[in-house]
Design a protein around this motif. Structure first.
Motif, PDB file in Angstrom:
ATOM      1  N   GLY A  99      60.612  35.228  56.289  1.00 44.10           N
ATOM      2  CA  GLY A  99      61.418  34.721  57.395  1.00 44.10           C
ATOM      3  C   GLY A  99      61.989  33.338  57.212  1.00 44.10           C
ATOM      4  N   HIS A 100      62.220  32.918  55.986  1.00 44.05           N
ATOM      5  CA  HIS A 100      62.726  31.571  55.741  1.00 44.05           C
ATOM      6  C   HIS A 100      64.215  31.469  56.041  1.00 44.05           C
ATOM      7  N   ALA A 101      64.641  30.303  56.519  1.00 41.37           N
ATOM      8  CA  ALA A 101      66.040  30.052  56.854  1.00 41.37           C
ATOM      9  C   ALA A 101      66.926  30.205  55.618  1.00 41.37           C
ATOM     10  N   VAL A 102      66.456  29.689  54.477  1.00 41.07           N
ATOM     11  CA  VAL A 102      67.166  29.809  53.200  1.00 41.07           C
ATOM     12  C   VAL A 102      66.290  30.663  52.291  1.00 41.07           C
ATOM     13  N   PRO A 103      66.750  31.850  51.887  1.00 40.39           N
ATOM     14  CA  PRO A 103      65.909  32.710  51.043  1.00 40.39           C
ATOM     15  C   PRO A 103      65.498  31.984  49.748  1.00 40.39           C
ATOM     16  N   PRO A 104      64.182  31.823  49.532  1.00 41.80           N
ATOM     17  CA  PRO A 104      63.714  31.092  48.353  1.00 41.80           C
ATOM     18  C   PRO A 104      63.523  32.008  47.144  1.00 41.80           C
ATOM     19  N   LEU A 105      63.418  31.391  45.977  1.00 34.76           N
ATOM     20  CA  LEU A 105      62.878  32.092  44.815  1.00 34.76           C
ATOM     21  C   LEU A 105      61.396  32.236  45.129  1.00 34.76           C
ATOM     22  N   VAL A 106      60.794  33.401  44.876  1.00 32.31           N
ATOM     23  CA  VAL A 106      59.397  33.616  45.262  1.00 32.31           C
ATOM     24  C   VAL A 106      58.555  34.009  44.057  1.00 32.31           C
ATOM     25  N   LEU A 107      57.472  33.249  43.851  1.00 30.29           N
ATOM     26  CA  LEU A 107      56.466  33.592  42.852  1.00 30.29           C
ATOM     27  C   LEU A 107      55.144  33.776  43.576  1.00 30.29           C
ATOM     28  N   ILE A 108      54.410  34.810  43.171  1.00 26.68           N
ATOM     29  CA  ILE A 108      53.121  35.123  43.787  1.00 26.68           C
ATOM     30  C   ILE A 108      52.032  34.989  42.738  1.00 26.68           C
ATOM     31  N   ASP A 109      51.012  34.234  43.066  1.00 25.55           N
ATOM     32  CA  ASP A 109      49.849  34.004  42.201  1.00 25.55           C
ATOM     33  C   ASP A 109      49.181  35.340  41.867  1.00 25.55           C
ATOM     34  N   ASP A 110      49.099  35.643  40.576  1.00 28.03           N
ATOM     35  CA  ASP A 110      48.497  36.924  40.176  1.00 28.03           C
ATOM     36  C   ASP A 110      47.036  37.051  40.584  1.00 28.03           C
ATOM     37  N   ASP A 111      46.346  35.929  40.830  1.00 25.91           N
ATOM     38  CA  ASP A 111      44.952  35.994  41.288  1.00 25.91           C
ATOM     39  C   ASP A 111      44.839  36.687  42.647  1.00 25.91           C
ATOM     40  N   LEU A 112      45.874  36.601  43.481  1.00 24.77           N
ATOM     41  CA  LEU A 112      45.832  37.252  44.793  1.00 24.77           C
ATOM     42  C   LEU A 112      45.761  38.769  44.669  1.00 24.77           C
ATOM     43  N   LEU A 113      46.335  39.308  43.605  1.00 26.95           N
ATOM     44  CA  LEU A 113      46.372  40.765  43.455  1.00 26.95           C
ATOM     45  C   LEU A 113      45.017  41.370  43.106  1.00 26.95           C
ATOM     46  N   ARG A 114      44.053  40.539  42.810  1.00 30.77           N
ATOM     47  CA  ARG A 114      42.698  41.024  42.528  1.00 30.77           C
ATOM     48  C   ARG A 114      41.878  41.218  43.803  1.00 30.77           C
ATOM     49  N   LEU A 115      42.457  40.820  44.942  1.00 31.08           N
ATOM     50  CA  LEU A 115      41.736  40.857  46.218  1.00 31.08           C
ATOM     51  C   LEU A 115      42.163  42.057  47.056  1.00 31.08           C
ATOM     52  N   GLU A 116      41.242  42.525  47.899  1.00 31.57           N
ATOM     53  CA  GLU A 116      41.552  43.665  48.769  1.00 31.57           C
ATOM     54  C   GLU A 116      42.435  43.248  49.935  1.00 31.57           C
ATOM     55  N   THR A 117      42.047  42.161  50.609  1.00 30.04           N
ATOM     56  CA  THR A 117      42.828  41.642  51.732  1.00 30.04           C
ATOM     57  C   THR A 117      42.988  40.142  51.583  1.00 30.04           C
ATOM     58  N   ILE A 118      44.088  39.647  52.130  1.00 33.90           N
ATOM     59  CA  ILE A 118      44.372  38.217  52.109  1.00 33.90           C
ATOM     60  C   ILE A 118      44.892  37.809  53.485  1.00 33.90           C
ATOM     61  N   LEU A 146      46.857  40.732  55.541  1.00 34.14           N
ATOM     62  CA  LEU A 146      47.683  41.687  54.815  1.00 34.14           C
ATOM     63  C   LEU A 146      47.042  42.000  53.481  1.00 34.14           C
ATOM     64  N   THR A 147      47.636  42.925  52.752  1.00 30.29           N
ATOM     65  CA  THR A 147      47.164  43.222  51.404  1.00 30.29           C
ATOM     66  C   THR A 147      48.085  42.529  50.411  1.00 30.29           C
ATOM     67  N   PRO A 148      47.614  42.301  49.191  1.00 32.99           N
ATOM     68  CA  PRO A 148      48.489  41.721  48.172  1.00 32.99           C
ATOM     69  C   PRO A 148      49.743  42.575  47.941  1.00 32.99           C
ATOM     70  N   ALA A 149      49.602  43.905  47.983  1.00 32.69           N
ATOM     71  CA  ALA A 149      50.771  44.777  47.810  1.00 32.69           C
ATOM     72  C   ALA A 149      51.779  44.563  48.937  1.00 32.69           C
ATOM     73  N   ASP A 150      51.293  44.368  50.170  1.00 32.02           N
ATOM     74  CA  ASP A 150      52.187  44.072  51.297  1.00 32.02           C
ATOM     75  C   ASP A 150      52.944  42.772  51.035  1.00 32.02           C
ATOM     76  N   LEU A 151      52.237  41.760  50.534  1.00 33.63           N
ATOM     77  CA  LEU A 151      52.850  40.466  50.251  1.00 33.63           C
ATOM     78  C   LEU A 151      53.994  40.612  49.250  1.00 33.63           C
ATOM     79  N   VAL A 152      53.754  41.366  48.191  1.00 31.37           N
ATOM     80  CA  VAL A 152      54.782  41.572  47.166  1.00 31.37           C
ATOM     81  C   VAL A 152      55.983  42.300  47.765  1.00 31.37           C
TER      82      VAL A 152
END
Length: 161
Positions: free
Chosen positions: A110-129, A142-148
């Motif tokens: 929901g950002h005003a200016v769409p950013p470049l987005v990088l997601i920490d790969d460590d988050l994908l090892r977790l069930e929920t965040i 949410l889940t890491p898959a939802d975040l991506v």
């Protein structure tokens, strides 16, 4: 916890509703501004906090969103290499202008200016965040898959060694 959401948290809830995956913003009485505060408020590990950090590209001035595990520090040089441009920390004014939210409550969407987005790969090892939801005391689960899928972000190693 409040039953009526503040305007910024309600804006994030409306975005989540439009995505349609059943996520719910929760506002806490205490602060969830830091990863430690958020983890204590929701009863999870600090690593499960998906902190939204805004940087600015040095040459073009574009916003860059790095969603990192609350347990990790971001390697800014690595992020610069990954996006092909050096980055710098964004000041509070740039964060508010580019995201529409204040530092401490920046959600990953929901950002005003769409950013470049990088997601920490460590988050994908977790069930929920848990991610910030528009204010320094609002979060959503949410889940890491939802975040991506929500952010369209690239999953990369961004953790400082």
């Amino acid at each position: 916890m409040s039953t009526t959401l503040s305007p910024s948290a309600a804006r994030v809830q409306a975005l989540l509703d439009s995505i349609g995956l059943g996520h719910h913003v929760v506002e806490h009485e205490g602060s969830t501004r830091t990863s430690e505060d958020a983890a204590n408020s929701v009863g999870c590990e600090v690593a499960q906090i998906a902190k939204s950090l805004i940087f600015r590209t040095k040459e073009t001035g574009r916003p860059v969103l790095v969603v990192a595990s609350g347990a990790n520090r971001v390697d800014e040089k690595a992020v610069g290499r990954l996006i092909g441009e050096k980055i710098e920390r964004a000041d509070p004014e740039f964060v508010r202008e580019s995201t529409g939210f204040a530092i401490g409550g920046v959600p990953p969407i929901g950002h005003a200016v769409p950013p470049l987005v990088l997601i920490d790969d460590d988050l994908l090892r977790l069930e929920t965040i848990w991610a910030a939801a528009g204010t320094p005391n609002a979060v959503f689960r949410l889940t890491p898959a939802d975040l991506v899928s929500m952010t369209g972000g690239r999953v990369e190693s961004v953790r400082k060694a």
